[in-house]
Design an enzyme around this catalytic site. Sequence first.
Site, mmCIF file in Angstrom:
data_model
loop_
_atom_site.group_PDB
_atom_site.id
_atom_site.type_symbol
_atom_site.label_atom_id
_atom_site.label_comp_id
_atom_site.label_asym_id
_atom_site.label_seq_id
_atom_site.Cartn_x
_atom_site.Cartn_y
_atom_site.Cartn_z
ATOM 1 N N PHE A 189 -7.233 -23.907 -5.091
ATOM 2 C CA PHE A 189 -7.951 -23.637 -5.795
ATOM 3 C C PHE A 189 -9.637 -23.635 -5.829
ATOM 4 O O PHE A 189 -10.583 -24.155 -5.830
ATOM 5 C CB PHE A 189 -7.483 -23.066 -6.944
ATOM 6 C CG PHE A 189 -8.557 -21.832 -7.978
ATOM 7 C CD1 PHE A 189 -8.784 -20.831 -8.101
ATOM 8 C CD2 PHE A 189 -8.941 -22.643 -8.524
ATOM 9 C CE1 PHE A 189 -9.504 -20.248 -9.247
ATOM 10 C CE2 PHE A 189 -9.883 -21.842 -9.984
ATOM 11 C CZ PHE A 189 -9.918 -20.462 -9.666
ATOM 12 N N GLU A 274 -17.693 -13.640 -18.467
ATOM 13 C CA GLU A 274 -16.723 -14.436 -19.165
ATOM 14 C C GLU A 274 -16.530 -13.813 -20.347
ATOM 15 O O GLU A 274 -15.666 -13.882 -21.114
ATOM 16 C CB GLU A 274 -16.823 -15.769 -18.769
ATOM 17 C CG GLU A 274 -17.073 -16.095 -17.557
ATOM 18 C CD GLU A 274 -15.898 -16.341 -16.988
ATOM 19 O OE1 GLU A 274 -14.553 -16.154 -18.093
ATOM 20 O OE2 GLU A 274 -15.167 -16.117 -15.712
ATOM 21 N N SER A 295 -18.664 -34.685 -15.372
ATOM 22 C CA SER A 295 -17.971 -36.407 -14.692
ATOM 23 C C SER A 295 -18.371 -36.785 -13.015
ATOM 24 O O SER A 295 -17.732 -36.090 -11.919
ATOM 25 C CB SER A 295 -16.063 -35.893 -15.217
ATOM 26 O OG SER A 295 -15.697 -37.856 -14.370
ATOM 27 N N PRO A 296 -19.505 -37.151 -12.862
ATOM 28 C CA PRO A 296 -19.755 -37.416 -11.439
ATOM 29 C C PRO A 296 -19.226 -38.236 -10.301
ATOM 30 O O PRO A 296 -19.548 -38.342 -9.377
ATOM 31 C CB PRO A 296 -21.841 -37.679 -12.055
ATOM 32 C CG PRO A 296 -21.012 -38.395 -13.247
ATOM 33 C CD PRO A 296 -19.974 -37.499 -13.913
ATOM 34 N N GLY A 297 -18.497 -39.581 -11.619
ATOM 35 C CA GLY A 297 -18.111 -40.072 -10.280
ATOM 36 C C GLY A 297 -16.838 -39.894 -9.706
ATOM 37 O O GLY A 297 -16.763 -40.733 -8.565
ATOM 38 N N GLU A 325 -4.691 -13.802 -14.029
ATOM 39 C CA GLU A 325 -4.450 -14.739 -13.987
ATOM 40 C C GLU A 325 -3.823 -15.653 -15.152
ATOM 41 O O GLU A 325 -4.156 -17.096 -15.152
ATOM 42 C CB GLU A 325 -6.459 -14.903 -14.413
ATOM 43 C CG GLU A 325 -7.201 -13.842 -13.855
ATOM 44 C CD GLU A 325 -8.485 -14.694 -13.310
ATOM 45 O OE1 GLU A 325 -9.134 -15.669 -14.453
ATOM 46 O OE2 GLU A 325 -9.701 -13.737 -13.082
#
Length: 374
Positions: A189, A274, A295-297, A325
């Site tokens: 996923f 949603e 969290s771009p790191g 789901e």
Amino acid sequence: MRFFFYGTLCHPPLLAAVLGRDAATMPARLADHAVHWAEGGAFPLIHPVAGAMAEGVLLDTLSQDEVARLDFYEGGFRYDAVDRVIDTPEGPTTARVYLPQPGHWHPAEAWHLPDWVARYGAEVVATASDFMALMGQVPPSAVAVRYGAMLTRGAARVRAAAPQAASLRHPGGAGEVAVDHRQTPYARFFAVEEWRLAWRQFSGQMGAPQDRAVFVMADAVTVLPYDPIRDRVLLVEQFRPGPFARGDQAAWQLEAIAGRIDPGETPEQAARREAVEEAGLTLGPILPVAEYYPSPGAVSEYLYSYVALTDLPDGSAGIFGAAEEAEDIRGHLISFDRMMDLVATGEVTNGPMLLTALWLQRERPRLRAEALAP
């Protein structure tokens, strides 16, 4: 070897991405066949219909490598290449046609290429390079299983290509990052990708290649329903495996409604969908809070956060979620002040909810004044 295409491969950018080159085609038709959307899919199928005519294009003089690339792209979706007699402006000819295997796909409404291009074209073209990069590494059926998740990434790439503000930061661009190697050791996923790459240093020189790992996720939305008349919000609560894996016993999170953006969907459309799935709500006007990397790191996820002006009478909360789901979601209808107490005490511990609550704290006087005005 000749091929007749009747569906998405009639779109020149996609055909070029699959073949690895631009290709010239000519108009062609297959008699006694019709093209329809595949039921539940974002692509078409062709099937026999007496008296119908399937319009398409003919591609000539393909190499064996190019045929292998076509077979890889089509094969995972259970389409087989079969010889058929095709009508062309130069007369009848025999060409290979990818036909769906019996009983797997079923026709829905009539399919038209411009409709598909408008809704899915850019996303599918952006995904094709990822798909073809796996040729020779995994069987096409394994790629097809993940195609839905891959398509959400293609859609993210299309959105990421839009112009962005860069008045202070380095703007990037062609030649600013050099990729030596990329591999995908895990893909379901979500996916984990390992990159070896170099990027332009602030000195102006290219740095030495470095190894980096990225957790690849789809773009997603969060939306907080707010009733400015009653001054209340609806939060949702659900179990989250991330806090649990960290060792947090309070793995149930208080959040805004959230979910990934599906292929062919805008962020606002995803937010409205949603809200129905997670809270049974029909949202009113949607107000943008922020767009950001949480969290771009190491994570590719990009979020679109909103507040939606929504009627929230007593009884709006409940238990929701899609059973298929395994979703188990509880709604909480609370006052704005109660929400800010939860923020202050640390009971709200996820970034999107904190950011949205602080945005609403700033904008609340204006929203209430506008809602309460005669």
